[in-house]
Design a protein around this motif. Sequence first.
Motif, short mmCIF file in Angstrom:
data_model
loop_
_atom_site.label_atom_id
_atom_site.label_comp_id
_atom_site.label_asym_id
_atom_site.label_seq_id
_atom_site.Cartn_x
_atom_site.Cartn_y
_atom_site.Cartn_z
N GLU A 1 0.87 -1.07 -0.11
CA GLU A 1 0.00 0.05 -0.05
C GLU A 1 0.98 1.18 0.01
OE1 GLU A 1 -2.61 -0.03 3.34
OE2 GLU A 1 -3.21 -2.11 2.88
N GLU A 2 0.19 2.23 -0.45
CA GLU A 2 0.90 3.75 -0.37
C GLU A 2 1.53 4.22 0.98
OE1 GLU A 2 2.96 6.54 -2.04
OE2 GLU A 2 1.92 5.04 -3.30
N LYS B 1 5.86 5.62 4.31
CA LYS B 1 5.66 5.94 2.96
C LYS B 1 6.21 4.69 2.27
CE LYS B 1 5.19 9.33 -0.63
NZ LYS B 1 5.51 10.41 -0.84
#
Length: 88
Positions: free
Chosen positions: A29-30, A59
């Motif tokens: 995921e981001e 991140k």
Amino acid sequence: MYFIPDGTEKCGYYECQKCGYRFLSTETEEMTVCPSCEEDMDYEIGPDEVMGSSEKNAKLIEIEEGEDVEKMDVLLSLAITGGDYEWI
């Protein structure tokens, strides 16, 4: 492997924006929860305190696939152990 299970074909390489910790995760995921920051969370609260929540503050830097997963895992493991590769 140290961070992720053997045989993992795809994983995410993350950096926490809060503490700077870099890690691999099976997620891609981001943003995700930093294991270092989550470990520091205080779960013992008093009656007038509010329970903290896990923030997604790490991140995604890049997605590793195939042989790069194992190479990156070994590099991060060596960085943590200070170059002691005898445990591998």
